[in-house]
Design a protein around this motif. Structure first.
Motif, PDB file in Angstrom:
ATOM      1  N   GLU A  21      39.068  32.841  49.374  1.00  0.00           N
ATOM      2  CA  GLU A  21      40.377  32.276  49.059  1.00  0.00           C
ATOM      3  C   GLU A  21      41.462  33.222  49.562  1.00  0.00           C
ATOM      4  OE1 GLU A  21      40.804  29.361  47.809  1.00  0.00           O
ATOM      5  OE2 GLU A  21      38.724  28.915  47.318  1.00  0.00           O
ATOM      6  N   ALA A  22      42.509  32.640  50.153  1.00  0.00           N
ATOM      7  CA  ALA A  22      43.614  33.463  50.640  1.00  0.00           C
ATOM      8  C   ALA A  22      44.661  33.724  49.573  1.00  0.00           C
ATOM      9  CB  ALA A  22      44.279  32.788  51.849  1.00  0.00           C
ATOM     10  N   ARG A  23      44.719  32.877  48.560  1.00  0.00           N
ATOM     11  CA  ARG A  23      45.770  33.006  47.549  1.00  0.00           C
ATOM     12  C   ARG A  23      45.300  32.361  46.248  1.00  0.00           C
ATOM     13  NH1 ARG A  23      51.540  33.338  48.710  1.00  0.00           N
ATOM     14  NH2 ARG A  23      52.800  32.853  46.888  1.00  0.00           N
ATOM     15  N   ILE A  24      45.491  33.078  45.116  1.00  0.00           N
ATOM     16  CA  ILE A  24      45.200  32.553  43.787  1.00  0.00           C
ATOM     17  C   ILE A  24      46.370  32.888  42.876  1.00  0.00           C
ATOM     18  CG2 ILE A  24      42.692  32.696  44.025  1.00  0.00           C
ATOM     19  CD1 ILE A  24      42.761  35.296  42.484  1.00  0.00           C
ATOM     20  N   SER A  25      46.459  32.220  41.731  1.00  0.00           N
ATOM     21  CA  SER A  25      47.571  32.449  40.811  1.00  0.00           C
ATOM     22  C   SER A  25      47.089  32.268  39.376  1.00  0.00           C
ATOM     23  CB  SER A  25      48.732  31.496  41.110  1.00  0.00           C
ATOM     24  OG  SER A  25      48.325  30.150  40.961  1.00  0.00           O
ATOM     25  N   ARG A  26      47.821  32.847  38.437  1.00  0.00           N
ATOM     26  CA  ARG A  26      47.516  32.747  37.012  1.00  0.00           C
ATOM     27  C   ARG A  26      48.768  33.073  36.210  1.00  0.00           C
ATOM     28  NH1 ARG A  26      45.908  35.586  32.380  1.00  0.00           N
ATOM     29  NH2 ARG A  26      44.114  34.670  31.250  1.00  0.00           N
ATOM     30  N   ARG A  27      48.831  32.535  34.991  1.00  0.00           N
ATOM     31  CA  ARG A  27      49.942  32.812  34.092  1.00  0.00           C
ATOM     32  C   ARG A  27      49.564  33.961  33.153  1.00  0.00           C
ATOM     33  NH1 ARG A  27      54.227  29.488  34.006  1.00  0.00           N
ATOM     34  NH2 ARG A  27      54.043  27.536  35.166  1.00  0.00           N
ATOM     35  N   PHE A  28      50.535  34.847  32.922  1.00  0.00           N
ATOM     36  CA  PHE A  28      50.403  35.947  31.989  1.00  0.00           C
ATOM     37  C   PHE A  28      51.632  35.958  31.078  1.00  0.00           C
ATOM     38  CE2 PHE A  28      48.144  37.105  35.805  1.00  0.00           C
ATOM     39  CZ  PHE A  28      46.976  37.673  35.354  1.00  0.00           C
ATOM     40  N   SER A  29      51.494  36.647  29.981  1.00  0.00           N
ATOM     41  CA  SER A  29      52.664  36.891  29.144  1.00  0.00           C
ATOM     42  C   SER A  29      53.530  37.958  29.812  1.00  0.00           C
ATOM     43  CB  SER A  29      52.227  37.365  27.756  1.00  0.00           C
ATOM     44  OG  SER A  29      53.361  37.744  26.994  1.00  0.00           O
ATOM     45  N   LYS A  30      54.849  37.757  29.773  1.00  0.00           N
ATOM     46  CA  LYS A  30      55.725  38.723  30.427  1.00  0.00           C
ATOM     47  C   LYS A  30      55.704  40.082  29.728  1.00  0.00           C
ATOM     48  CE  LYS A  30      59.971  37.363  27.961  1.00  0.00           C
ATOM     49  NZ  LYS A  30      61.337  36.832  28.130  1.00  0.00           N
ATOM     50  N   HIS A  31      55.143  40.135  28.511  1.00  0.00           N
ATOM     51  CA  HIS A  31      55.007  41.407  27.804  1.00  0.00           C
ATOM     52  C   HIS A  31      53.647  42.073  28.078  1.00  0.00           C
ATOM     53  CE1 HIS A  31      58.660  40.326  25.720  1.00  0.00           C
ATOM     54  NE2 HIS A  31      58.107  39.203  25.289  1.00  0.00           N
ATOM     55  N   SER A  32      52.797  41.449  28.901  1.00  0.00           N
ATOM     56  CA  SER A  32      51.489  42.024  29.225  1.00  0.00           C
ATOM     57  C   SER A  32      51.655  43.236  30.132  1.00  0.00           C
ATOM     58  CB  SER A  32      50.605  40.989  29.917  1.00  0.00           C
ATOM     59  OG  SER A  32      50.372  39.884  29.078  1.00  0.00           O
ATOM     60  N   ARG A  33      50.713  44.159  30.029  1.00  0.00           N
ATOM     61  CA  ARG A  33      50.761  45.357  30.860  1.00  0.00           C
ATOM     62  C   ARG A  33      50.137  45.070  32.226  1.00  0.00           C
ATOM     63  NH1 ARG A  33      50.461  50.494  26.919  1.00  0.00           N
ATOM     64  NH2 ARG A  33      51.396  49.504  25.089  1.00  0.00           N
ATOM     65  N   ILE A  34      50.382  46.027  33.118  1.00  0.00           N
ATOM     66  CA  ILE A  34      49.946  45.821  34.499  1.00  0.00           C
ATOM     67  C   ILE A  34      48.432  45.815  34.625  1.00  0.00           C
ATOM     68  CG2 ILE A  34      49.941  48.279  35.078  1.00  0.00           C
ATOM     69  CD1 ILE A  34      51.147  45.357  37.283  1.00  0.00           C
ATOM     70  N   ASN A  35      47.710  46.434  33.659  1.00  0.00           N
ATOM     71  CA  ASN A  35      46.248  46.463  33.764  1.00  0.00           C
ATOM     72  C   ASN A  35      45.628  45.082  33.591  1.00  0.00           C
ATOM     73  OD1 ASN A  35      46.756  46.097  31.074  1.00  0.00           O
ATOM     74  ND2 ASN A  35      45.752  47.971  30.394  1.00  0.00           N
ATOM     75  N   GLN A  36      46.369  44.127  33.003  1.00  0.00           N
ATOM     76  CA  GLN A  36      45.840  42.767  32.881  1.00  0.00           C
ATOM     77  C   GLN A  36      45.628  42.123  34.248  1.00  0.00           C
ATOM     78  OE1 GLN A  36      44.893  40.991  30.107  1.00  0.00           O
ATOM     79  NE2 GLN A  36      45.061  42.967  29.058  1.00  0.00           N
ATOM     80  N   LEU A  37      46.442  42.500  35.232  1.00  0.00           N
ATOM     81  CA  LEU A  37      46.259  41.974  36.587  1.00  0.00           C
ATOM     82  C   LEU A  37      44.943  42.476  37.181  1.00  0.00           C
ATOM     83  CD1 LEU A  37      49.862  42.395  38.043  1.00  0.00           C
ATOM     84  CD2 LEU A  37      48.924  40.511  36.703  1.00  0.00           C
ATOM     85  N   PHE A  38      44.615  43.743  36.933  1.00  0.00           N
ATOM     86  CA  PHE A  38      43.347  44.304  37.434  1.00  0.00           C
ATOM     87  C   PHE A  38      42.154  43.640  36.737  1.00  0.00           C
ATOM     88  CE2 PHE A  38      46.427  47.489  38.614  1.00  0.00           C
ATOM     89  CZ  PHE A  38      45.960  47.981  39.823  1.00  0.00           C
TER      90      PHE A  38
END
Length: 345
Positions: free
Chosen positions: A276-293
């Motif tokens: 896949e070239a691109r994926i997306s997901r919703r997070f809480s804006k108060h979540s920390r950056i480690n949630q992306l990892f």
């Protein structure tokens, strides 16, 4: 008079047709004129009222509905029940992930067995072309087992030993014939010297055959050990990836609903190695950056990438995996684009 008669008749017909059309139009328009005369002002007032309702009242009504919906979403009683529902959803996702992990492990074992079978067939063909003898290691034992622990190497070596012995006998007989011919052709040579040469030739042929057999056996053992070590390394890497994916899934927070205002939609641009070239997901804006990892590690899209890091699309800012900053503080709310960089490229 006869010549002017058709023209007069035509003029009378035209006059009659025009009078008839005017009378018919008057009959059709009479009800319309009566309706407008009686209800015209009411129709105009109704149109003006509908226009005011559409342009003025409906926006206020929609704003009121949105405020009421937001207040209901922030109600503590409803939020607590919503948290319980999210917990149940998360447990269901974890069970599903465990099932998928077991299925992936089963498929990996089946694929590994198929790969071993294919490599053994290729090894057999290459050995036949090179030496003309030998048998595929781990051949069919009647039970259809392809496990490397049940490979009967001794049987294969015995067969090759027998074949080499036959070749040694043939070479020995050939040497004897050559010695006999030389004896006949050179009768002047002493008998002692002829016997010494014959023994030397036999010893040399036997030594050469033994060296060939040792070389074949060593090459075959080395190929087998290399293939086995490579397969074991691949299997260990797959198990390690599954464990990391499971750990990341357990640490990942549930995805928030799209109706909440404090969410951030993050799009990820993946490297070229990924499907896949691109994926997306919703997070809480108060979540920390480690949630992306955690999210990227749990998806399995980066299994082919040995080492990777995250960078912002604007400014090329690198995000640390153990950072304490939130998505809102990094400017990734309500929408953001994150680039996944392959370190090896």
């Amino acid at each position: 008079v006869i010549q002017q008669l058709p023209a007069a008749v035509m003029a009378d017909d035209l006059k009659f047709t025009s009078t008839t059309a005017t009378t018919t139009m008057g009959r059709l328009m009479a009800p319309v004129q009566s309706f407008l005369h009686r209800y015209g002002w009411r129709a105009v007032t109704l149109l003006i009222g509908m226009h005011c309702l559409r342009k003025i009242l409906l926006p206020h009504w929609h704003a009121y509905v949105q405020r009421r919906t937001l207040e209901e979403c922030k109600d503590p009683a409803r939020v607590s029940s919503h948290d319980r529902n999210l917990k149940g959803i998360r447990e269901a996702q974890q069970r599903e992930a465990q099932i998928l992990a077991k299925e992936a492990e089963r498929l990996a074992k089946a694929k590994r067995a198929e790969e071993l079978r294919r490599k053994q067939v290729v090894r057999e063909e290459s050995h036949r072309k090179k030496h003309g003898v030998g048998k595929r290691l781990g051949g069919d034992d009647g039970n259809g087992s392809d496990d490397v622990d049940h490979v009967d190497i001794c049987e294969v070596r015995n067969r090759q030993q027998e074949k080499l012995k036959e070749n040694t006998k043939q070479s020995t007989s050939t040497t004897q014939e050559q010695a006999a011919k030389k004896k006949e052709s050179k009768r002047s040579v002493p008998r002692t010297l002829t016997c010494t040469q014959t023994i030397t030739n036999k010893t040399t042929a036997t030594a050469n055959d033994s060296d060939d057999w040792d070389k074949v056996r060593n090459d075959q053992d080395e190929e087998f050990r290399e293939s086995l070590a490579k397969d074991q390394a691949n299997e260990e890497a797959k198990v390690l990836r599954l464990q990391r994916r499971q750990e990341a899934l357990e640490k990942l927070d549930p995805e928030p609903t799209t109706k909440l205002e404090d969410t951030a939609l993050i799009a990820f641009r993946l490297p070229r190695k990924c499907k896949e070239a691109r994926i997306s997901r919703r997070f809480s804006k108060h979540s920390r950056i480690n949630q992306l990892f955690y999210f990227l590690s749990s998806t399995g899209h980066l299994d082919k990438v040995r080492e990777w890091r995250l960078m912002s699309a604007v400014g090329a800012q690198q995000f640390p995996s153990d950072g304490e900053a939130t998505l809102e503080e990094l400017g990734l709310s309500p929408r953001g684009l994150v680039i996944v960089v392959d370190v090896d490229c």
